[in-house]
Motif scaffolding. Sequence first.
Motif, PDB file in Angstrom:
ATOM      1  N   ASP A   1       0.828  -1.207   0.000  1.00 34.93           N
ATOM      2  CA  ASP A   1       0.000   0.000   0.000  1.00 34.93           C
ATOM      3  C   ASP A   1       0.864   1.259   0.000  1.00 34.93           C
ATOM      4  N   ALA A   2       2.010   1.167   0.648  1.00 35.77           N
ATOM      5  CA  ALA A   2       2.914   2.317   0.717  1.00 35.77           C
ATOM      6  C   ALA A   2       4.350   1.825   0.781  1.00 35.77           C
ATOM      7  N   VAL A   3       5.229   2.512   0.069  1.00 36.96           N
ATOM      8  CA  VAL A   3       6.675   2.294   0.170  1.00 36.96           C
ATOM      9  C   VAL A   3       7.259   3.593   0.709  1.00 36.96           C
ATOM     10  N   LEU A   4       7.976   3.488   1.830  1.00 38.23           N
ATOM     11  CA  LEU A   4       8.470   4.667   2.528  1.00 38.23           C
ATOM     12  C   LEU A   4       9.975   4.588   2.706  1.00 38.23           C
ATOM     13  N   THR A   5      10.642   5.730   2.566  1.00 29.44           N
ATOM     14  CA  THR A   5      12.077   5.772   2.793  1.00 29.44           C
ATOM     15  C   THR A   5      12.477   7.177   3.231  1.00 29.44           C
TER      16      THR A   5
ATOM     17  N   VAL B   1       0.499  -0.651  -5.015  1.00 33.55           N
ATOM     18  CA  VAL B   1      -0.841  -0.951  -5.517  1.00 33.55           C
ATOM     19  C   VAL B   1      -1.444   0.295  -6.158  1.00 33.55           C
ATOM     20  N   ASP B   2      -2.412   0.120  -7.038  1.00 31.45           N
ATOM     21  CA  ASP B   2      -3.132   1.260  -7.600  1.00 31.45           C
ATOM     22  C   ASP B   2      -3.767   2.059  -6.469  1.00 31.45           C
ATOM     23  N   GLY B   3      -3.526   3.351  -6.466  1.00 34.78           N
ATOM     24  CA  GLY B   3      -4.016   4.195  -5.385  1.00 34.78           C
ATOM     25  C   GLY B   3      -3.087   4.252  -4.197  1.00 34.78           C
ATOM     26  N   GLY B   4      -2.008   3.473  -4.237  1.00 35.01           N
ATOM     27  CA  GLY B   4      -1.018   3.490  -3.170  1.00 35.01           C
ATOM     28  C   GLY B   4       0.035   4.551  -3.408  1.00 35.01           C
ATOM     29  N   VAL B   5       0.974   4.679  -2.473  1.00 37.53           N
ATOM     30  CA  VAL B   5       1.931   5.782  -2.527  1.00 37.53           C
ATOM     31  C   VAL B   5       3.364   5.317  -2.264  1.00 37.53           C
ATOM     32  N   PHE B   6       4.283   6.060  -2.853  1.00 31.40           N
ATOM     33  CA  PHE B   6       5.697   5.990  -2.512  1.00 31.40           C
ATOM     34  C   PHE B   6       6.088   7.349  -1.972  1.00 31.40           C
ATOM     35  N   MET B   7       6.869   7.357  -0.874  1.00 32.35           N
ATOM     36  CA  MET B   7       7.351   8.619  -0.328  1.00 32.35           C
ATOM     37  C   MET B   7       8.830   8.531  -0.007  1.00 32.35           C
ATOM     38  N   ASN B   8       9.550   9.566  -0.399  1.00 24.74           N
ATOM     39  CA  ASN B   8      10.989   9.671  -0.165  1.00 24.74           C
ATOM     40  C   ASN B   8      11.284  11.006   0.497  1.00 24.74           C
TER      41      ASN B   8
ATOM     42  N   GLY C   1       6.242   5.678 -13.939  1.00 25.35           N
ATOM     43  CA  GLY C   1       4.946   5.014 -13.946  1.00 25.35           C
ATOM     44  C   GLY C   1       3.966   5.467 -12.885  1.00 25.35           C
ATOM     45  N   PHE C   2       4.353   6.440 -12.061  1.00 31.80           N
ATOM     46  CA  PHE C   2       3.413   6.979 -11.081  1.00 31.80           C
ATOM     47  C   PHE C   2       2.541   8.046 -11.749  1.00 31.80           C
ATOM     48  N   ALA C   3       1.287   8.138 -11.319  1.00 27.04           N
ATOM     49  CA  ALA C   3       0.336   9.054 -11.959  1.00 27.04           C
ATOM     50  C   ALA C   3       0.572  10.506 -11.560  1.00 27.04           C
ATOM     51  N   GLU C   4       0.906  10.727 -10.300  1.00 25.47           N
ATOM     52  CA  GLU C   4       1.131  12.077  -9.794  1.00 25.47           C
ATOM     53  C   GLU C   4       2.325  12.045  -8.841  1.00 25.47           C
ATOM     54  N   ALA C   5       3.014  13.163  -8.746  1.00 26.49           N
ATOM     55  CA  ALA C   5       4.144  13.243  -7.811  1.00 26.49           C
ATOM     56  C   ALA C   5       4.471  14.705  -7.541  1.00 26.49           C
ATOM     57  N   ARG C   6       4.688  15.026  -6.267  1.00 26.54           N
ATOM     58  CA  ARG C   6       5.125  16.371  -5.888  1.00 26.54           C
ATOM     59  C   ARG C   6       5.579  16.366  -4.435  1.00 26.54           C
ATOM     60  N   PRO C   7       6.317  17.410  -4.018  1.00 27.56           N
ATOM     61  CA  PRO C   7       6.660  17.526  -2.599  1.00 27.56           C
ATOM     62  C   PRO C   7       5.404  17.785  -1.762  1.00 27.56           C
ATOM     63  N   VAL C   8       5.333  17.144  -0.591  1.00 28.66           N
ATOM     64  CA  VAL C   8       4.233  17.395   0.340  1.00 28.66           C
ATOM     65  C   VAL C   8       4.749  17.983   1.656  1.00 28.66           C
TER      66      VAL C   8
ATOM     67  N   ALA D   1      13.335  17.602   1.450  1.00 25.00           N
ATOM     68  CA  ALA D   1      11.945  17.554   1.016  1.00 25.00           C
ATOM     69  C   ALA D   1      11.419  16.137   1.147  1.00 25.00           C
ATOM     70  N   LEU D   2      10.099  16.042   1.232  1.00 29.50           N
ATOM     71  CA  LEU D   2       9.383  14.771   1.204  1.00 29.50           C
ATOM     72  C   LEU D   2       8.542  14.774  -0.059  1.00 29.50           C
ATOM     73  N   VAL D   3       8.920  13.907  -1.009  1.00 30.79           N
ATOM     74  CA  VAL D   3       8.198  13.800  -2.273  1.00 30.79           C
ATOM     75  C   VAL D   3       7.269  12.599  -2.207  1.00 30.79           C
ATOM     76  N   LEU D   4       6.022  12.815  -2.569  1.00 28.29           N
ATOM     77  CA  LEU D   4       5.011  11.758  -2.596  1.00 28.29           C
ATOM     78  C   LEU D   4       4.648  11.467  -4.040  1.00 28.29           C
ATOM     79  N   ALA D   5       4.633  10.192  -4.379  1.00 26.45           N
ATOM     80  CA  ALA D   5       4.197   9.747  -5.707  1.00 26.45           C
ATOM     81  C   ALA D   5       2.998   8.826  -5.551  1.00 26.45           C
ATOM     82  N   LEU D   6       1.945   9.110  -6.284  1.00 22.58           N
ATOM     83  CA  LEU D   6       0.699   8.342  -6.228  1.00 22.58           C
ATOM     84  C   LEU D   6       0.609   7.437  -7.445  1.00 22.58           C
ATOM     85  N   LYS D   7       0.345   6.168  -7.207  1.00 25.32           N
ATOM     86  CA  LYS D   7       0.218   5.207  -8.304  1.00 25.32           C
ATOM     87  C   LYS D   7      -1.133   5.380  -8.984  1.00 25.32           C
TER      88      LYS D   7
END
Length: 255
Positions: free
Chosen positions: A119-123, A147-154, A235-242, A249-255
Motif C-alpha cells: 500500500d505504501a513504500v516509505l524511505t 498498488v493502484d491508489g497506493g503511494v511511494f514517499m521519499n 509510472g506513477f500518476a502524480e508526484a510532488r513535494p508534500v 523535502a518529502l516527495v510523494l508519488a501516487l500510483k
Amino acid sequence: MTESAAVTGTDWRAWQESWDRQQEWYMPDREERFRVMLDMVEAFAGPEPRVLDLACGTGSITDRLLKRFPKAESVGVDLDPALLTLAEGHFAGDRRVTFVTADLKDPDWIAALPHTSYDAVLTATALHWLHAEPLAALYGQLAGLVVDGGVFMNADHMKDDTTPRINAAERAHRHAAMERARAAGALDWADWWALAAGDPVLAAPTARRFEIYGEHADGDTPSAQWHADTLRAAGFAEARPVWASPSDALVLALK
C-alpha cells in the motif's frame, strides 16, 4: 546516565534512541517529516496498511508506523548488517514486522521480498546513497510494487542548484547550530559508529558494514522537481513535494 553509557550492551531501545538522536543532530525537523509521511499513509491507505520500509536502517519509520497504526504490517529491507542487527533486536517477537537483507542496486532485489505489492513504500535519508541513474531504475521497480491508489514517499536531501545564495546561507546557519549541539555533547555519525564498533554484539556486523559501504555515500542529491519528474516517468500518476525544509523535502508519488 550518559548517552554513551546507555547504548552499551544489547539494550536495543537505547541503541534505537541513540540512532535517532544522532540523526536529529543533522535533521532537527526529522520527526516532522515522519509525521507528514504517516499522515499521507493514512490519507491514501488507511490505518491498516502493508508498508515496505525501504533502506530501513534501524527501523525508524517502522517504529513510528506501528506506534501510530497498531494493525499495520511492515517489511524492512536493507543491506547494512549492523543496522539490521539493531532493527531485528529492537523488533524481536513482533509478528507485524519482517526484515529482509537485499541490495537495492541488485536488479533482482525484489525477489527477496515476502509480498509482491504494498500500500505504501516509505524511505527517509537513504536514497542519496545512489547516483541518479540507478535511482531512476529503482523508481521504475517501485512503481511495480505499489498498488493502484497506493503511494511511494521519499524524504531526503534534495538540493536546488538554481538558488546558490539561499543554499549557502541555509547551510551556514544549519552547521552553526550543529556545532553548538556538538559542543553540548551530541554524537555525530563517526561518534555513533565508533560506539557500535566497540559493542560486543554490534562490533562484527559494524565491521562488515564498513566493508560493504566504506565511510559514506558518494551518490547524488537532485532537486525535488527531479524526483517528481522521474517518478512520473517511472509510472506513477502524480508526484510532488508534500513537505519541505530549507534543505530537504518529502516527495510523494501516487500510483
